[in-house]
Design an enzyme around this catalytic site. Structure first.
Site, PDB file in Angstrom:
ATOM      1  N   ASP A 140       0.859  -1.182   0.000  1.00 42.07           N
ATOM      2  CA  ASP A 140       0.000   0.000   0.000  1.00 42.07           C
ATOM      3  C   ASP A 140       0.902   1.242   0.000  1.00 42.07           C
ATOM      4  OD1 ASP A 140      -2.228   1.605   0.176  1.00 42.07           O
ATOM      5  OD2 ASP A 140      -2.906   0.847   2.114  1.00 42.07           O
TER       6      ASP A 140
ATOM      7  N   GLU B 105       2.504   5.120  -3.982  1.00 41.45           N
ATOM      8  CA  GLU B 105       2.439   6.111  -5.070  1.00 41.45           C
ATOM      9  C   GLU B 105       3.753   6.877  -5.273  1.00 41.45           C
ATOM     10  OE1 GLU B 105      -1.311   4.794  -3.738  1.00 41.45           O
ATOM     11  OE2 GLU B 105       0.143   5.947  -2.583  1.00 41.45           O
TER      12      GLU B 105
ATOM     13  N   ASP C 161      -9.195   3.797  -1.485  1.00 45.54           N
ATOM     14  CA  ASP C 161      -9.983   4.125  -0.297  1.00 45.54           C
ATOM     15  C   ASP C 161     -11.359   4.679  -0.681  1.00 45.54           C
ATOM     16  OD1 ASP C 161      -7.790   3.304   1.090  1.00 45.54           O
ATOM     17  OD2 ASP C 161      -7.069   5.299   1.576  1.00 45.54           O
TER      18      ASP C 161
END
Length: 978
Positions: free
Chosen positions: A545, A548, A623
């Site tokens: 996770d 980015e 999310d």
């Protein structure tokens, strides 16, 4: 001193932490740029507006120097000359057009001065001077063999025509002055480059100090707006931009194409909208800049977590596409213009051109061109370049149970027991960051998870697996060997001064692994060794996770663009591919932890992705919210992933933020059972949502959806094998399956599952108990209700289906398909391995059907050595005439194995007792009425008779027949004669 420093850091960190821990009213728009806040976006849009306003008087300043043009060995090379506006000189831009064996063309433009390093960087920056070309090393894995048989034809000094492609029916028409390219198929232009004259490659130039110095004449005023060329500030951060302006832009037009798809990830419709302010459209370009955008909004071109710059344009019976290979921040404008066939037609019978404008902040201009003509051609050619979807372990296609967080190892075991007590199947339970000691990865919280091996032994007894989270940020804390090694070995991402970059994420002060660095990759692999990560087992898998990367105190919640990676490439150059490199490191680490002779396929879930990430595992849409609009948006979002080559995709069932109502929770499970990746997940502040906790009636509906998923796992696994070998999507939109049916081109709330013929229309709105499902016009293939066998004609109209909450997701079977399934309920997919199969045959109007079944061990790479079963089932009928009493219908199982090996033989032995226990024929022929037996022949066995039961249809339902226990082995050739 340390205390004051820590206090200052804590004061900085708390606002960012609160932002992420608390539920808010939605995305913080002020944290993310719009086009007018992005210098290069503003410049490129302004350049296009200037050209458009100039009309016919506009001339693009880019010309291909005819003297430099050469066509040799499948490539055209030359130099484009850019004339600088001020007339102060020219810039040389090397051009390479590669014509590949597959029929794909690649257009690459570089900048000679940067290429040769003949520029000066500002601020003493150690960054590389060249334009970044390394993205292809991470993305392109094949398909680059050049076509040695291209044919060149020069009509005059201003035009070069190259014929290429497997049939030599593709042409690249390269005009020299001004430079442009028309790509043709069968003499018709399909794609145009620079037909609008918006090509822009910002060349290097030194910064001129416009302030007059004492005793010196004032420098001349600039003829251009330089306000966004140099330093650029946003959100409290200043980007030093040591190389100055360096963006690349190009207009790409699809003449005659009204619909364009792709360029995920965005929360909007499948058919992309216009972006220049038309009524009901967007006023911002689609943005690709991987970002941590929690609680994202619907129906917006705003950037999200991943980027795949592949766009497909489609019209009736024709699909083309482009792949923009650039890892920097990218924006895409879309405008559609309709042209009438004649001035008096009032728009009737005209065509629509889709004009797109692409621009990236840095890097090369590097574009692949696909001329189709089918959607299948596009995705196969793209997959040959960037890699095919991973063939996941079989368990990964089951249901995944996750939340932030299961708090102890006993909590995990309790959840596991309650699933079994409720007789609800699942395969994987997940642990978010709280399993660690103080958010330090590669550790376990000794108080709450004192016995991780015992916990996993408990799960393994039911064939279940564990997934744990490991993110790229490493906690900056003393006596933590992982961060000590990261710092001492210089394995982290650096700031603009080339010192290790410190930022804030879940652990507080953190550093980030630089997965571009080969030494960092080797180190990362070592961390996952069972001896270095005690408490993990071969059944422990990974979740990456925040890759980015998410940096809580960074600009746009990510990393400064002037940070430096391995080999001194700026972060701006590599941002969108950063997440891929991290998942690659984790994938390689999971391979390395096993004995090379007994490696198992890794399972890694990623939030950030780029073209090529499909090779490494699964993704999810981030999310989302527990709301009906997020459920509805999940379908086009996942469809877009699939047509962009990333089939293993899903959305958090139930919504990550908030608490879904019982109805929403149930409907989401019913829809999620048809996501390729099927996981429920929930925020730490949301209520516990395990399916068995729902009220009576709801829990049964959810369990029913889960059991349906598990019964169809043979079809899902076969579909993933197809994606793995051809690139074709597992979840397919209507336009992909029916490319001639214009009524389906914009539909994005119903879809097909692979080649199975299953057409699914989930309930996506509150209070709805029925759906209208569109059926394309198909003269020879009726549709059957999967559960009741009610029959519908493919008429090009919608049909009404009941969909009560405590019922099933509306699913139809298209005639002409054979569907494999398993009907024995089990606790997990591992316990289904040797269960028998059922074949469901949905006949078309000619009494025919076919389908496939792929089986391997579901976990290893032995299938690459031939250890698999791959069968084609074909049902044919001598006559489908209900009045024909002499029918000679048969079902045949044929081997699709291309080259059996000793591993094939060994695998067949392990599966020798797995049989087909039932054959269900939907649309059974009237001629079978009164028949009680079929004749079965099987390799190595005597011919035998098996009972047949025929059931007449009534009230709109199809007749159906059942052959119970034909006894045929799934790995053998056999024939059933009706």
């Amino acid at each position: 001193m340390f205390a004051s420093r820590a206090g200052a850091y804590l004061a900085l960190f708390i606002p960012f932490l609160l932002t992420f821990l608390n539920l808010v009213d939605g995305v913080k728009h002020e944290n993310f740029k719009t086009c007018d806040q992005s210098g290069f976006c503003t410049r490129n849009r302004g350049y296009a507006d200037k050209a458009a306003a100039s009309g016919s008087s506009w001339t693009s300043p880019y010309q291909l120097d005819s003297k430099t043009v050469s066509v040799k060995n499948g490539q055209l090379t030359g130099v484009i000359i850019k004339t600088i506006d001020s007339g102060s000189g020219t810039v040389r831009l090397p051009l390479v057009i590669s014509f590949l064996d597959s029929g794909v063309a690649r257009v690459t433009v570089d900048e000679e001065k940067r290429q040769k390093g003949e520029i000066e960087l500002r601020h003493g920056s150690p960054a590389r001077k060249e334009r970044y070309s390394g993205v292809q090393d991470w993305v392109i894995v094949g398909g680059l063999t050049l076509d040695q048989n291209v044919a060149e034809r020069t009509t005059d000094q201003d035009e070069t025509i190259v014929s290429y492609g497997p049939k030599k029916n593709f042409q690249a028409v390269i005009k020299h002055a001004p430079f442009s390219i028309d790509f043709r198929r069968d003499e018709e232009t399909q794609i145009k480059f620079n037909s609008k004259g918006w090509l822009s490659m910002e060349h290097w130039r030194p910064k001129v100090d416009r302030e007059p110095k004492e005793g010196e004449p004032a420098p001349p005023e600039s003829t251009e707006d330089e306000s966004t060329w140099w330093e650029e500030s946003f959100g409290g951060n200043t980007d030093t931009k040591p190389k100055g302006p360096e963006s690349v832009g190009l207009d790409i037009t699809f003449p005659g194409y009204e619909h364009v798809y792709g360029i995920p990830e965005h929360a909007g419709p499948l058919s992309l909208k216009q972006t220049r302010g038309s009524s009901g459209q967007y006023d911002q370009p689609y943005r690709l800049y991987n970002s941590d955008v929690f609680e994202y909004e619907m129906d917006t071109p705003m950037t999200l977590y991943g980027a795949i710059p592949l766009m497909q344009a489609h019209r009736k019976d024709s699909t083309v596409g482009v792949f923009w290979l650039n890892a920097a921040e990218t924006w895409i404008d879309i405008v559609k213009s309709k042209t009438s066939s004649n001035p008096l037609s009032l728009g009737i019978g005209g065509t629509t051109d889709t004009q797109t404008h692409w621009f990236s902040e840095s890097g090369l201009l590097d574009v692949f061109v696909f001329l189709g003509p089918t959607p299948k051609n596009i995705i196969q050619d793209y997959s040959e370049l960037t890699g095919y979807s991973q063939l996941p372990q079989h368990f990964a296609l089951g249901y995944h149970q996750c939340r932030w967080n299961y708090v102890t190892d006993e909590d995990v075991k309790d959840v596991d027991r309650k699933f079994d007590k409720a007789k609800i199947p699942y395969d994987v339970i997940w642990l978010d960051i709280e399993y660690t000691e103080g958010k330090k990865y590669f550790t376990w919280d000794k108080d709450n998870f004192p016995d991780p091996l015992g916990m996993q032994k408990h799960l393994d007894s039911h064939g279940r697996k564990l997934v744990i989270i490991v993110d790229p940020h490493i906690k900056n804390e003393g006596n933590y060997p992982v961060v000590d090694a990261l710092k001492s070995q210089n394995l982290g991402i650096n700031n603009k001064e080339n010192n290790i970059f410190e930022g804030w994420c879940w652990p507080g002060s953190s550093y980030w692994i630089d997965a571009f660095n080969p030494a960092a990759l080797a180190w990362w692999k070592s961390l996952f060794a069972y001896s270095n990560f005690p408490g993990t087992t071969p059944n422990t898998f990974l979740w990456n996770d925040m890759n980015e990367p998410s940096v809580f105190n960074g600009p746009e919640t990510t990393m400064p663009k002037d940070n430096l990676h391995f080999d001194n490439w700026e972060h701006r150059d590599v941002h969108n591919v950063n997440g891929l490199t991290f998942v690659n490191a984790t994938y390689e680490a999971l391979l390395a932890r096993d004995d090379p002779k007994h490696q198992r396929r890794p399972f890694v879930l990623t939030r950030s992705f780029y073209a090529g990430s499909q090779r490494q595992g699964a993704m999810w849409t981030g999310d989302n919210l527990a709301s009906w609009d997020h459920l509805e948006a999940s379908i086009p979002m996942i469809l877009n992933q699939n047509i962009a080559g990333f089939s293993f995709s899903g959305a958090d069932v139930g919504g990550f933020f908030g608490n879904p109502s019982k109805e929403l929770q149930t409907r989401w499970f019913q829809a999620g059972a048809f996501y390729p990746f099927f996981r429920a997940h929930a925020h730490i502040d949301s209520r516990r949502r395990e399916p068995y906790l729902e009220a009576s009636g709801y829990v049964e509906s959810i369990a029913q959806a889960l059991r349906l998923r598990y019964s169809l796992l043979p079809a899902w696994y076969t579909s993933f094998h197809t994606a793995h070998t051809t690139g074709e999507p597992v979840m397919r939109p209507m336009w992909y399956v029916h490319p001639s049916d214009e009524a389906g081109f914009a539909l994005d709330d119903q879809f097909y599952v692979g080649d199975t013929g299953l057409l699914v229309k989930p309930v996506l709105k509150e209070g709805v108990t029925s759906v209208d499902i569109y059926l394309p016009p198909t003269s020879n293939a009726p549709y059957y209700d999967y559960f009741t066998f009610e029959t519908y004609a493919g008429s090009g109209k919608t049909v009404h289906l009941d969909a009560p909450l405590q019922g099933h997701t509306p699913v139809l079977m298209q005639g002409g398909h054979i569907l494999p399934r398993k009907e024995r309920p089990r606790k997990s997919s591992a316990l289904m391995k040797f269960d028998p199969y059922t074949l469901v045959i949905a006949l078309d109007n000619a009494g025919r059907a076919e389908g496939e079944l792929y089986i391997d061990d579901g976990e290893s790479f032995e299938y690459q050595k031939g250890a698999y079963i791959y069968r084609r089932f074909t049902f044919s009928s001598s006559s489908a005439d209900d009045n024909n009493k002499e029918d000679h219908s048969s079902l045949v199982s044929a081997d699709l194995h291309t080259a059996p090996t000793k591993q094939t033989t060994a695998f067949l032995k392990t599966m020798k007792d797995v049989r087909v226990e039932k054959i269900v024929v939907v649309g059974a022929l009237k001629a079978w009425e009164g028949k009680t037996e079929v004749v079965v022949t099987e390799e190595g066995e005597k011919e035998r008779q098996v009972a047949l039961q025929w059931n007449g249809g009534d009230r709109g339902k199809a007749a159906w027949a059942v052959v119970r226990d034909p006894g045929v082995r799934v790995g053998r050739g056999w024939k059933v004669k009706f």
